[in-house]
Design a protein around this motif. Structure first.
Motif, PDB file in Angstrom:
ATOM      1  N   MET A   1       0.856  -1.195   0.000  1.00  8.44           N
ATOM      2  CA  MET A   1       0.000   0.000   0.000  1.00  8.44           C
ATOM      3  C   MET A   1       0.890   1.242   0.000  1.00  8.44           C
ATOM      4  O   MET A   1       1.792   1.371   0.836  1.00  8.44           O
ATOM      5  N   TYR A   3       1.536   4.559   1.066  1.00  7.62           N
ATOM      6  CA  TYR A   3       1.040   5.496   2.064  1.00  7.62           C
ATOM      7  C   TYR A   3       1.278   6.946   1.651  1.00  7.62           C
ATOM      8  O   TYR A   3       0.629   7.858   2.175  1.00  7.62           O
ATOM      9  N   TYR A 327      -8.360   6.418   2.762  1.00  6.53           N
ATOM     10  CA  TYR A 327      -7.274   5.619   3.345  1.00  6.53           C
ATOM     11  C   TYR A 327      -7.825   4.421   4.117  1.00  6.53           C
ATOM     12  O   TYR A 327      -7.347   3.292   3.965  1.00  6.53           O
ATOM     13  N   ARG A 331      -7.404   0.384   3.026  1.00  7.24           N
ATOM     14  CA  ARG A 331      -6.818  -0.622   3.901  1.00  7.24           C
ATOM     15  C   ARG A 331      -7.739  -1.833   4.039  1.00  7.24           C
ATOM     16  O   ARG A 331      -7.285  -2.980   4.043  1.00  7.24           O
ATOM     17  N   GLU A 334      -7.810  -3.840   0.737  1.00  3.71           N
ATOM     18  CA  GLU A 334      -6.554  -4.584   0.586  1.00  3.71           C
ATOM     19  C   GLU A 334      -6.582  -5.890   1.374  1.00  3.71           C
ATOM     20  O   GLU A 334      -5.982  -6.892   0.966  1.00  3.71           O
ATOM     21  N   ASP A 421      -5.691   3.342  11.338  1.00  2.00           N
ATOM     22  CA  ASP A 421      -5.020   2.037  11.332  1.00  2.00           C
ATOM     23  C   ASP A 421      -5.588   1.142  12.428  1.00  2.00           C
ATOM     24  O   ASP A 421      -5.784  -0.070  12.222  1.00  2.00           O
ATOM     25  N   ALA A 424      -8.928  -0.074  11.186  1.00  2.00           N
ATOM     26  CA  ALA A 424      -8.755  -1.077  10.133  1.00  2.00           C
ATOM     27  C   ALA A 424      -8.328  -2.417  10.726  1.00  2.00           C
ATOM     28  O   ALA A 424      -8.875  -3.483  10.369  1.00  2.00           O
ATOM     29  N   ASP A 425      -7.365  -2.385  11.636  1.00  2.00           N
ATOM     30  CA  ASP A 425      -6.899  -3.632  12.250  1.00  2.00           C
ATOM     31  C   ASP A 425      -8.035  -4.335  12.993  1.00  2.00           C
ATOM     32  O   ASP A 425      -8.158  -5.569  12.940  1.00  2.00           O
TER      33      ASP A 425
END
Length: 459
Positions: A1, A3, A327, A331, A334, A421, A424-425
């Motif tokens: 990815m 960034y 963004y 994520r 992906e 992030d 997303a995680d």
């Protein structure tokens, strides 16, 4: 990815708010106490709050300075005149009526423009908008393009009105039976999908041909303008500010929630060009909201809104805003997480049908997914599916939308890329363990706008 392809924040942080971290056991208890409804959680128990972008914005130093210039006169506040002038210059409408927030404007418009039995076609329903329309005797008809109901259709401008559907409704019921056409820019429940300028022109031309009013839900009009600049031929070199103005040149008026693209925490307004409608709105705003020179807002809030509007149309700000949301969506894509595509303007929408294929729609997969995401991570999100869709006021039967989604809504200027992030995680982890997500059933179902205060339990 890559960034580096995402715009950096065009601001510096001057103030911070500390938040508590909770354990999963604590979150399980909080979620059960809240009846598995994320609206009923206490904010102190939420780590990253993606419930809504409505009123959750971080204001700028310029806006906070404006707060100190608040003129709290009951009538004729100078802050009102500043707001009125700003809206007229940016939106181009003759008349502005202030309200406490967007649904106040929806209530005014529905009351003065709808006769019982008339139709209000729009590009997909929105919860409070449709409620006000139906409460005033209107009949909502969805005239959005079919692709908007398909989360996998990755095409631009999925918020567009299907002209054939609109023409068919006019032929079916007659132009005189249509109160007005309502076009949301962007379309929230389709995934924050934009409407093209060409489509706005065509809808406007059709409405004028049949002498039908065209009103826009302008809540995220600046985000819509950015998508036009980015994706519609001929607008690449046009400023977002000029695109915003052109969008509204095709309408007779708009409703606006100042809690989104105005970058404030409260407020709204109703605009129009018709003097008779304006006089009716001014009379009713006194009944429902307040004087026509404050409409339920404090002077300081009107000043912050005027300044926020001016900031919102700055190209560097809105580019960052759209790419910040994108963004998070990138994520998730992906990692193979099913979301509504393309990624919209204010939120990333998880596709609960594909996320939880083991749950039927009457097991409320989106409501359950939102609850389980909070338990797993402390991230609060919002259901946008069968629970939000509600019931037909005449038959009592549930509306069954094709889209069953969880909205991860990004407040403006509040969270960093690192926060996203974490989100997303958490979503990716939950997706990899999705078979553990259990369905829900109703415990308490309110009669109106049930998603706000309804309560559930695990099946």
């Amino acid at each position: 990815m890559n960034y580096n392809k995402y715009a950096a924040e065009p601001f510096r942080i001057k103030s911070v708010e500390y938040v508590e971290m909770t354990t999963q056991k604590q979150r399980e208890e909080r979620m059960q106490q809240a009846g598995y409804n994320t609206f009923l959680l206490d904010s102190k128990d939420v780590y990253i709050d993606l419930l809504t972008d409505s009123g959750t914005n971080a204001m700028s130093d310029n806006q906070w300075a404006g707060i100190m210039h608040g003129d709290e006169a009951y009538a004729g506040s100078r802050n009102w005149y500043h707001l009125e002038k700003t809206v007229q210059e940016l939106f181009g409408f003759k008349y502005v009526v202030p309200t406490h927030q967007g649904r106040g404007a929806e209530n005014l418009l529905s009351t003065i423009a709808i006769k019982p039995g008339q139709y209000v076609p729009g590009n997909m329903y929105f919860t409070t908008t449709r409620y006000h329309q139906e409460a005033n005797g209107g009949i909502f008809r969805d005239v959005i393009v079919d692709a908007a109901h398909d989360s996998t259709a990755n095409i631009p401008f999925k918020g567009n009105v299907d002209l054939a559907k609109l023409e068919a409704l006019i032929a079916e019921v007659g132009a005189e039976q249509i109160a007005y056409v309502c076009v949301a820019i962007t379309c929230n429940l389709a995934g924050g999908q934009p409407v093209s300028m060409q489509n706005l022109r065509e809808v406007s031309a059709l409405c004028r041909k049949h002498n039908i009013l065209l009103f826009m839900d302008a809540t995220r009009c600046v985000e819509n303008a950015y998508f036009i600049k980015e994706q519609e031929a001929g607008y690449e070199q046009t400023s977002v500010k000029d695109i915003v103005r052109e969008q509204f040149s095709y309408a007779d008026g708009c409703t606006m929630s100042g809690k989104k693209d105005c970058l404030t925490n409260i407020g709204g307004f109703l605009c129009m060009n018709d003097e008779n409608l304006f006089q009716e709105a001014k009379e009713l705003v006194v009944v429902f909201e307040g004087m026509p020179s404050y409409g339920g807002m404090a002077g300081r809030d009107m000043e912050a809104m005027a300044r926020g509007l001016q900031e919102s149309v700055q190209d560097e700000y809105i580019k960052y805003r759209i790419e910040h949301v994108r963004y998070l969506g990138d994520r998730l894509l992906e990692a193979g997480v099913p979301i509504v595509e393309p990624i919209g303007g204010h939120a990333v929408f998880l596709d609960a049908h594909r996320f939880c294929p083991h749950l039927k729609q009457n097991e409320l997969p989106a409501q359950s997914l939102a609850a389980h995401l909070y338990i797993a991570s402390g991230v609060r999100s919002m259901e946008r599916g069968i629970v939000s869709a509600g019931r037909d006021p005449n038959t009592g039967h549930e509306h069954v939308p094709k889209l069953e989604t969880v909205r991860l809504t990004i407040p403006r200027r509040v969270y960093t890329y690192k926060h996203l992030d974490v989100v997303a995680d958490a979503v990716i982890h939950l997706y990899n363990n999705r078979n553990q997500i259990r369905g829900l059933k109703w415990v308490y179902e309110p009669k109106r706008l049930r998603f706000f205060t309804g309560r559930f339990e695990l099946m």
